[in-house]
Write a protein that holds these residues in place. Structure first.
Motif, PDB file in Angstrom:
ATOM      1  N   GLU A   5       0.844  -1.191   0.000  1.00 48.04           N
ATOM      2  CA  GLU A   5       0.000   0.000   0.000  1.00 48.04           C
ATOM      3  C   GLU A   5       0.880   1.241   0.000  1.00 48.04           C
ATOM      4  N   THR A   6       0.411   2.276  -0.692  1.00 49.01           N
ATOM      5  CA  THR A   6       1.078   3.576  -0.693  1.00 49.01           C
ATOM      6  C   THR A   6       0.051   4.605  -0.212  1.00 49.01           C
ATOM      7  N   LYS A   7       0.412   5.849  -0.297  1.00 50.89           N
ATOM      8  CA  LYS A   7      -0.507   6.903   0.137  1.00 50.89           C
ATOM      9  C   LYS A   7      -1.833   6.861  -0.644  1.00 50.89           C
ATOM     10  N   ARG A   8      -1.739   6.701  -1.978  1.00 45.36           N
ATOM     11  CA  ARG A   8      -2.936   6.764  -2.820  1.00 45.36           C
ATOM     12  C   ARG A   8      -3.386   5.427  -3.383  1.00 45.36           C
ATOM     13  N   TYR A  10      -3.174   0.862  -3.613  1.00 46.43           N
ATOM     14  CA  TYR A  10      -2.754  -0.430  -3.091  1.00 46.43           C
ATOM     15  C   TYR A  10      -2.585  -1.374  -4.263  1.00 46.43           C
ATOM     16  N   LYS A  68      -7.068   4.009  -4.204  1.00 45.62           N
ATOM     17  CA  LYS A  68      -7.901   3.887  -2.998  1.00 45.62           C
ATOM     18  C   LYS A  68      -9.169   4.722  -3.107  1.00 45.62           C
ATOM     19  N   ASP A  69      -9.026   5.941  -3.622  1.00 47.50           N
ATOM     20  CA  ASP A  69     -10.168   6.830  -3.755  1.00 47.50           C
ATOM     21  C   ASP A  69     -11.081   6.317  -4.866  1.00 47.50           C
ATOM     22  N   TYR A 105       1.131   7.902 -10.702  1.00 44.55           N
ATOM     23  CA  TYR A 105       0.735   6.580 -10.205  1.00 44.55           C
ATOM     24  C   TYR A 105       1.778   5.510 -10.526  1.00 44.55           C
ATOM     25  N   GLU A 108       4.719   6.034  -8.182  1.00 42.33           N
ATOM     26  CA  GLU A 108       4.354   5.659  -6.809  1.00 42.33           C
ATOM     27  C   GLU A 108       4.304   4.140  -6.650  1.00 42.33           C
TER      28      GLU A 108
END
Length: 169
Positions: A5-8, A10, A68-69, A105, A108
């Motif tokens: 998982e990262t900030k934005r 998975y 995630k969003d 993306y 990341e």
């Protein structure tokens, strides 16, 4: 199953039901311009099956990249074993649906895969390779700290390999 998982984002293991979402990148001529050709739907399914086999064989492969969003499917990213100039090495690869490109993306996800390769899988180095023309992918590799390793021939075309060494050891 979530892998990392990262900030934005998975990254999770593929399931065969990802075929239509993944085809948005692997079957798109623009997205696949640096490959020999875009994939047919059966080839997308084979791609997923290849990765399911990689999970069993190596404990890694390409994974589904999920924003995630909104739980949006963005493409794939992960670590596969690739032949780079007669040497089989761990390689970070990625494919992001063009509507989601240029938003960081790929970088990341690739950076998270690099950390996973070093900290979980304990690889001493990881690679990335592309055709010489694939400047966008080369820039992602540079952003995660990779440097040019060598040029080589694959599938009748010049490729450039980039590498980063594990400094955590």
């Amino acid at each position: 199953m979530k892998i990392l998982e990262t900030k934005r984002l998975y990254l999770r293991e593929f399931v065969l039901d990802d075929k239509l979402e993944l085809s948005k990148v692997l079957s798109d001529p623009e997205s696949m311009q640096y490959y020999t050709k875009p994939f047919h739907l059966e080839e997308v399914e084979s791609w997923i099956t290849w990765n399911l086999d990689n999970y069993k064989k190596y404990n890694h492969g390409l994974w589904a990249v999920i924003l995630k969003d909104g739980e949006k499917f963005l493409g794939d990213c992960g670590i596969t074993m690739q032949l780079i100039d007669k040497e089989t090495v761990p390689e970070i690869g990625f494919h992001i649906i063009k509507d989601y490109c240029n938003q960081g993306y790929a970088t990341e996800a690739a950076d998270a895969c690099k950390e996973y390769a070093f900290n979980v899988l304990k690889y001493p180095k990881v690679f990335s390779y592309t055709t010489l023309k694939n400047i966008p992918s080369q820039k992602v590799a540079e952003k995660i700290g990779m440097q040019i390793y060598k040029e080589f021939e694959k599938n009748g075309e010049k490729q450039i390999a980039q590498v980063i060494y594990n400094t955590n050891e």
